[in-house]
Every structure is written in structure tokens, then in C-alpha cells.
Design a protein around this motif. Sequence first.
Motif, mmCIF file in Angstrom:
data_model
loop_
_atom_site.group_PDB
_atom_site.id
_atom_site.type_symbol
_atom_site.label_atom_id
_atom_site.label_comp_id
_atom_site.label_asym_id
_atom_site.label_seq_id
_atom_site.Cartn_x
_atom_site.Cartn_y
_atom_site.Cartn_z
ATOM 1 N N LEU A 499 0.916 -1.197 -0.017
ATOM 2 C CA LEU A 499 0.024 0.002 0.079
ATOM 3 C C LEU A 499 0.775 1.260 0.133
ATOM 4 C CD1 LEU A 499 -2.771 -1.135 2.484
ATOM 5 C CD2 LEU A 499 -3.239 -0.684 0.039
ATOM 6 N N GLY A 500 2.043 1.033 0.572
ATOM 7 C CA GLY A 500 2.907 2.398 0.799
ATOM 8 C C GLY A 500 3.492 2.595 -0.473
ATOM 9 N N GLU A 501 3.943 1.751 -1.367
ATOM 10 C CA GLU A 501 4.335 1.664 -2.765
ATOM 11 C C GLU A 501 3.544 2.426 -3.508
ATOM 12 O OE1 GLU A 501 7.257 1.029 -3.881
ATOM 13 O OE2 GLU A 501 8.269 -0.166 -2.200
ATOM 14 N N ILE A 502 2.016 2.080 -3.479
ATOM 15 C CA ILE A 502 1.039 2.580 -4.322
ATOM 16 C C ILE A 502 0.810 3.962 -3.980
ATOM 17 C CG2 ILE A 502 -1.148 2.299 -5.070
ATOM 18 C CD1 ILE A 502 -1.351 -0.792 -4.091
ATOM 19 N N GLN A 503 0.750 4.244 -2.806
ATOM 20 C CA GLN A 503 0.718 5.402 -2.194
ATOM 21 C C GLN A 503 1.762 6.530 -2.822
ATOM 22 O OE1 GLN A 503 -0.622 3.738 1.693
ATOM 23 N NE2 GLN A 503 -1.031 5.921 2.074
ATOM 24 N N LEU A 504 2.994 5.792 -2.572
ATOM 25 C CA LEU A 504 4.285 6.723 -3.260
ATOM 26 C C LEU A 504 3.945 7.056 -4.626
ATOM 27 C CD1 LEU A 504 7.178 5.117 -1.394
ATOM 28 C CD2 LEU A 504 6.294 7.586 -1.223
ATOM 29 N N ALA A 505 3.394 5.849 -5.428
ATOM 30 C CA ALA A 505 3.384 6.354 -6.922
ATOM 31 C C ALA A 505 2.321 7.214 -7.161
ATOM 32 C CB ALA A 505 3.138 4.685 -7.559
ATOM 33 N N LYS A 506 1.232 6.981 -6.712
ATOM 34 C CA LYS A 506 0.090 7.967 -6.985
ATOM 35 C C LYS A 506 0.159 9.440 -6.507
ATOM 36 C CE LYS A 506 -2.511 8.682 -3.057
ATOM 37 N NZ LYS A 506 -3.034 9.821 -2.513
ATOM 38 N N ALA A 507 1.125 9.282 -5.426
ATOM 39 C CA ALA A 507 1.386 10.964 -4.647
ATOM 40 C C ALA A 507 2.347 11.509 -5.412
ATOM 41 C CB ALA A 507 1.993 10.898 -3.406
ATOM 42 N N ALA A 508 3.287 10.835 -6.129
ATOM 43 C CA ALA A 508 4.403 11.604 -7.484
ATOM 44 C C ALA A 508 3.268 12.244 -8.721
ATOM 45 C CB ALA A 508 5.107 10.428 -7.790
ATOM 46 N N ILE A 509 2.297 11.247 -8.957
ATOM 47 C CA ILE A 509 1.417 11.816 -10.093
ATOM 48 C C ILE A 509 0.784 12.805 -9.542
ATOM 49 C CG2 ILE A 509 -0.400 10.905 -11.586
ATOM 50 C CD1 ILE A 509 0.765 8.183 -11.485
ATOM 51 N N TYR A 510 0.085 12.743 -8.367
ATOM 52 C CA TYR A 510 -0.757 14.013 -8.368
ATOM 53 C C TYR A 510 -0.049 15.177 -7.871
ATOM 54 C CZ TYR A 510 -3.765 17.130 -5.805
ATOM 55 O OH TYR A 510 -4.301 18.270 -5.545
ATOM 56 N N ALA A 511 1.308 15.038 -7.396
ATOM 57 C CA ALA A 511 2.164 16.431 -7.158
ATOM 58 C C ALA A 511 2.643 16.841 -8.498
ATOM 59 C CB ALA A 511 3.282 15.798 -6.378
ATOM 60 N N GLY A 512 2.734 16.194 -9.446
ATOM 61 C CA GLY A 512 3.025 16.741 -11.056
ATOM 62 C C GLY A 512 1.983 17.347 -11.357
ATOM 63 N N VAL A 513 0.622 16.897 -11.188
ATOM 64 C CA VAL A 513 -0.499 17.562 -11.832
ATOM 65 C C VAL A 513 -0.592 18.939 -10.926
ATOM 66 C CG1 VAL A 513 -2.962 17.487 -11.978
ATOM 67 C CG2 VAL A 513 -1.658 15.257 -12.273
ATOM 68 N N ALA A 514 -0.375 18.813 -9.779
ATOM 69 C CA ALA A 514 -0.616 20.019 -8.747
ATOM 70 C C ALA A 514 0.232 21.124 -9.323
ATOM 71 C CB ALA A 514 -0.531 19.720 -7.319
ATOM 72 N N ALA A 515 1.320 20.791 -9.495
ATOM 73 C CA ALA A 515 2.653 21.553 -9.915
ATOM 74 C C ALA A 515 2.351 22.108 -11.203
ATOM 75 C CB ALA A 515 3.843 21.133 -10.059
ATOM 76 N N MET A 550 -5.088 9.985 -7.330
ATOM 77 C CA MET A 550 -4.077 10.093 -8.451
ATOM 78 C C MET A 550 -4.062 11.344 -9.280
ATOM 79 S SD MET A 550 -3.462 7.321 -11.744
ATOM 80 C CE MET A 550 -2.751 5.972 -10.575
ATOM 81 N N TYR A 551 -5.442 11.913 -9.365
ATOM 82 C CA TYR A 551 -5.550 13.164 -9.917
ATOM 83 C C TYR A 551 -6.504 13.689 -9.183
ATOM 84 C CZ TYR A 551 -9.445 10.818 -12.000
ATOM 85 O OH TYR A 551 -10.834 10.198 -12.254
ATOM 86 N N PRO A 552 -6.607 15.246 -9.376
ATOM 87 C CA PRO A 552 -7.482 16.128 -8.557
ATOM 88 C C PRO A 552 -9.047 15.651 -8.702
ATOM 89 C CG PRO A 552 -6.110 17.267 -9.801
ATOM 90 C CD PRO A 552 -5.988 16.026 -10.347
ATOM 91 N N GLU A 553 -10.059 16.063 -7.722
ATOM 92 C CA GLU A 553 -11.323 15.651 -7.588
ATOM 93 C C GLU A 553 -11.878 16.424 -8.714
ATOM 94 O OE1 GLU A 553 -13.473 14.003 -4.074
ATOM 95 O OE2 GLU A 553 -14.714 15.907 -4.823
ATOM 96 N N ILE A 554 -12.237 15.890 -10.069
ATOM 97 C CA ILE A 554 -12.868 16.428 -11.149
ATOM 98 C C ILE A 554 -14.045 15.364 -11.500
ATOM 99 C CG2 ILE A 554 -12.405 16.523 -13.519
ATOM 100 C CD1 ILE A 554 -9.707 17.599 -12.587
ATOM 101 N N PRO A 555 -15.074 15.778 -11.809
ATOM 102 C CA PRO A 555 -16.280 15.017 -11.996
ATOM 103 C C PRO A 555 -15.878 14.122 -12.995
ATOM 104 C CG PRO A 555 -16.836 17.438 -12.104
ATOM 105 C CD PRO A 555 -15.462 17.469 -11.863
ATOM 106 N N ILE A 556 -16.303 12.780 -12.554
ATOM 107 C CA ILE A 556 -15.870 11.335 -13.312
ATOM 108 C C ILE A 556 -16.246 11.661 -14.700
ATOM 109 C CG2 ILE A 556 -17.143 9.436 -13.484
ATOM 110 C CD1 ILE A 556 -14.281 9.336 -12.004
ATOM 111 N N SER A 557 -17.491 12.390 -14.843
ATOM 112 C CA SER A 557 -18.127 12.566 -16.258
ATOM 113 C C SER A 557 -17.058 13.210 -17.216
ATOM 114 C CB SER A 557 -19.355 13.164 -16.451
ATOM 115 O OG SER A 557 -19.095 14.554 -15.640
ATOM 116 N N LYS A 558 -16.066 13.827 -16.531
ATOM 117 C CA LYS A 558 -15.066 14.479 -17.491
ATOM 118 C C LYS A 558 -13.911 13.698 -17.747
ATOM 119 C CE LYS A 558 -16.311 19.080 -15.816
ATOM 120 N NZ LYS A 558 -15.662 20.487 -15.048
ATOM 121 N N VAL A 559 -13.670 12.406 -17.149
ATOM 122 C CA VAL A 559 -12.356 11.742 -17.076
ATOM 123 C C VAL A 559 -12.701 10.459 -18.322
ATOM 124 C CG1 VAL A 559 -10.858 10.328 -15.692
ATOM 125 C CG2 VAL A 559 -12.343 12.160 -14.805
#
Length: 640
Positions: A499-515, A550-559
Motif C-alpha cells: 500500500l505504501g508503494e502504491i501511495q508513493l506512486a500515486k502521490a508522485a503523479i498527483y504532485a506533478g498535476v498540482a505543480a 491519483m488526480y484532482p477531484e474532477i467530476p468522473i463524467s469529465k474523465v
Amino acid sequence: MAQVEVTFQPDGKRTRVEEGSTLLEAVKLAGVDLTTICGGKGKCCKCKVVIEEQKGNVSPLSDIEKKLLTDDLISAGYRLACFTAVYGPVTVRIPDESRTGKQRLQVEGIDTPVILDPAVSKCFLKMPAPTMDDITSDVDRVLGALEAQHGLKNLKFTYSVLPTLPILLRESNWEVTAAVWNNERIITIEKGRTLDRNFGYAVDIGTTKLAGYLLDLNTGKVVAAESLMNPQIPFGEDVITRISHAGKGLKEQNELQQVIVASLNKILERLLDKTDVKPEEVYEMVAVGNTAMHHLFLNLCPTYMGLAPYPPVVKNGINVEAKDIGMKINPNGNVLALPVIAGFVGADSVSDVLATEIYKKDELTLTIDVGTNTEIIMGNKKWMVGCSCASGPAFEGAHISNGMRAATGAIEKVKIDPVTLDVTYKTIDNAKACGICGSAIVDIPAELLKAGAIGVSGMFNKALNTPRLRHGGDMWEFVIAWKDETASGKDIVVTQKDLGEIQLAKAAIYAGVAALLEEAKITNADIKKVLIAGAFGFYIDPASARTIGMYPEIPISKVSVVGNSAGTGARMALVSREARQTCEQISRDVKYIELAKNPRFQSVYMNAYFLPNAELSKWPETCELLKMLGRYPELPPPIM
Ligand code: FES
């Protein structure tokens, strides 16, 4: 040095290796199917084999094996192939769970229409034979016919066509077909009329996977598709390790180029085997990949693109003759490596943008190409920004105790009943479960969170009363499939460490999006569309990916999921010269954002480690859902 024989069962394959070699070296020589995700570094624990006979002829159990293998496995004779040396004849069994199995191709992606205009054109020529009154040279006769009959001027012959040209012209009674590249260069001259035989090869060189497509350049249609694991994995799972390996010297740089070319040739061979196409009928190849893969494929020194300020050797698209880099299409055929954006945002991102057409859109679109290296591009027809983040290979099944690639028997979808905690899952080909692949690796933390089996920190809720949650000796784990449901006869679990590995991976992606959001000074609400790309992107559940943050909370209909859009872009560039021009423009237009320069990156990354995020106020829908399910997410203080 003395040679010893190693026999692999159940295949019955035998090979001889030098005394003291590892079983992994023997596996490579024998061409046996064995998973070796970490490339022999003693990290992945996937290369498990069983010594069946002459057990005394192998090295004693190493400390790493003692650490990675359970007592049960050790007493059953299990060893790690990469840490076991052979000193005499030995018989080794490859257990089912260590086989890569029949891989899902993972070549699917969106289909974006493009105007058919390949760079290779074929021209049928009918010429008069020389006479005493017409002693024009053979070359000038062909060039004259190309101009007179097809309006092509100032063409150049590829030298290697010339030695046999006179014989070919006469044997074909002066009726030939010329393959011309980009209205510039004659690739080959063929006997008779061969206009209907015009093929091209498009490849996406991923850090972990390679995807190849054979296309008919007359129709633009895919004739066959294939994929393979990237053979550079043994040199390092991530691009940084491979860059540093190549940086050791020219020998190592060549080695990385040769293995990738060999595998791309292997894919081509498989594609040709599936069809009636001959290698010499494949006149062009288009390659995409992140900048490190691009440089290593072209044998360009990648050292400096790996060092701040990370300049690539070349940014524009590069054309080389196939024979110059060892590609076994027509030797005079053209190999085009599409342009890159920056040292860590490569031709695959350019290809993503081309295929998703975000450069044409009014609406602001976010494209996330999930992989070992995740590339993120955001923008519209007015502006585009991009970055890349080292998300690691967790979503490819590596670093996950029961992780595996998307092959037969891989668990690909998981649902957990929020009341009973019963697990339902689906495996690829509905075979007995062997392990967990990427799409389920995204589902599992989302389902555990909704079921209250883990909290926002990702820690198991040890108060739960279910036999599925238990202490596995080293750490807490949750059983996804019981042993009577699995191919190995052992439970398939997800551990706290997984779970920690998955959290690290998705955190890296989210942080990239946030930047990127920060750079563009916009908020989630401004994003009108999210496209999840990547080789396994076709199989990801966007809702699970959103629940874990993994990515910001955007309505699922837009994904939407778009699959291997980098492969789609490579195919588009193969059949359209206009698309190539667009790629050059995209490479210039996307502004590269260096994450290391963002002072908030670390804190955003740390907040994103939580599920979905420590900044829960930005996740109202997910919080609402969790509350509806009776979960009351504890609010950890966000790091600002
Ligand atoms: S532990 Fe042997 S290949 Fe990874």
C-alpha cells in the motif's frame, strides 16, 4: 573455466554456463520464461525458482534470499535465480508464479483520424531500354522517369541501391517500382509493379514495455500489433539507473542500444510472422519514447540530459537510415524518432498530445500518461505545460509482493463488499489467479478505503473482524484471493508495504498535476477534461484512480481513458507528414516545468501520500462517498 549444465523444468531446456554463473545468467542463455522485474538486484523477489536435483551444486542461501523468501518457501527449495550461483550440474523448476505468461498486449489506444500522406511513396516506372542513340546512364534513366512520370525532381539514390541496379533494370525489362522517401531519396528499386506493398512500423518504447504496430501505408490501417517487455529492465527499472549505466562508457551505452534494437527487431519479426509482409517491404519506422528511451534507442549519450539543467542531446525529430542503427526493416528505410520536449518529457508526450489533440481544443485538458515514468501535459490550443514524475513501477506490478504484469491469471479488477469485506475479482482470461496487475493495483486501495479496511493514512484498520486481515509474520496484510483460488496454491495478499508503494506512486503523479495547476495559476474547476493514458490505461477504473487521489477531484463524467495514446501518435506520424510537422510544433509549444524548482512540491507530494489526500477539503465528493459508506475520514493536518 569449467562449464556446467543447467536443466530447466518443466520446459526441459538445457544450457551450459561457466561455473560460478548465476541461475539468472543461465535463464537468459536458455531463453526460459522467468519474471525478473528488478533485473537481478535482489529487490523484486519475482525470480523464484526451485532447485529440484543436485541441490549441493548451488551456492548457499544468501542473506538477501533469507530476507526475501519466507521460511516455507526456503524449506520447499525455493531460491532467487539472481542470487544463486551454480557450481555443478543442476535441475531447476520454474514455478508458474514466476513465469511472465502470455502477456496482454497493452497496445490498444484511441484511434485519431489523420489525412493519409505517408513519407514513403511508391512509383511504377516504365522506361525504354538504352540504344546506340540513347546512352543515358541507368541512374539518369530512372531519375528522368521519376520526373517525367511522377513529377519528382532532384531525387537522390541511396548508394546501396546502385551496385545491383543495372541487373535489376534489365531483368525486369525496364519496368520497376521505386520506393521514394519524402520526395528526396530513393530507398529501393523493385522489379515490376509492387505498388500495393508499402508498409511501415511504429513503436512506442516505454520504460517497462515496448509496443509495436505494423501498418499498411497505402491504407493507414494497422495490420498487426505486438508488445514485449523492455529488455533494458535488467540494467535498471527506472530511467535514472539506465542513464547512469550508459554513462559508464561507450560499451555500456552501446549495450543498452543493442538490447533495445534487438527487442524491437523481435517484435517486428513477430509482426511479419503474423502477416505475409517481408522485412524489405517495410520502408519506414517511427519511434516514440521518453527522452531517455529515445536517446538510448538512437545511441545518443544520455548523461547530460540526466544532470541539471537536463538538456537533451537533440530536440527536433531525427531521421536515420535503418541500417545505421541496426533496425531490420528495409536497410535503406528511414527511421524517424519524433521530437522531444525536454530532458524528462519526451517524444511519447509529443505523441500523446498529437493523438489526444489537446493542442487543437478550446477546453482545458489534462493528459496523464501513467507508467514507470509518468508524463503529464495540460493545456489547450492557446498554451500547454508539461512535466514528468518518477512514479516508479508499482503500477506495472513491480515492488508489490504479489504484483505481476498483465498476463493470463493476473487479477485485473477488484471489488470489496463494504459490509462483509468479501472480495470479488476478475482475472485475465478467467484463469486461476496468479497475482495482481496494474488496474487492480489501483482498485485495491480504493476498495479497502471505501470498505474501511484502511484509513486515509493507508494503514490497515486492525480492529476489523475478518480473517482476510491478518499479520503475515513481517507485517499486516489483506487477503485478496484465498489459496484454493490461486494457481500457486498460496494466498494472494496486499501488504502494508504494498500500500505504501502504491501511495508513493500515486502521490508522485498527483504532485506533478498540482505543480502544473500552480504554474498555470488555475484550479481543478478550470479543467474540463482528464485523459488517462498509458499502456495499461485502457484497463484503469478512473473512479478508483480518483478515489485514491491519483488526480484532482474532477467530476468522473469529465474523465476518459485513452490507452496507449503514445502508440497512437506514433502511428499517426507514420502515415501522415502533416502529423510530423505538428509534432515539431508541439515540441516547441509545450512549456516544460521542472518539478525540482517548485518550492511546494515536497509538501504537496507528502500530502498526496494520504488517501485520497491530506487536504481533504479538496476532495468533497470522495469524503461524501466515504461518509455515506459509514467511514469518517480522520483529517490529518495537511503540510503547508
Ligand atoms: S530478485 Fe531476482 S530478479 Fe528481482
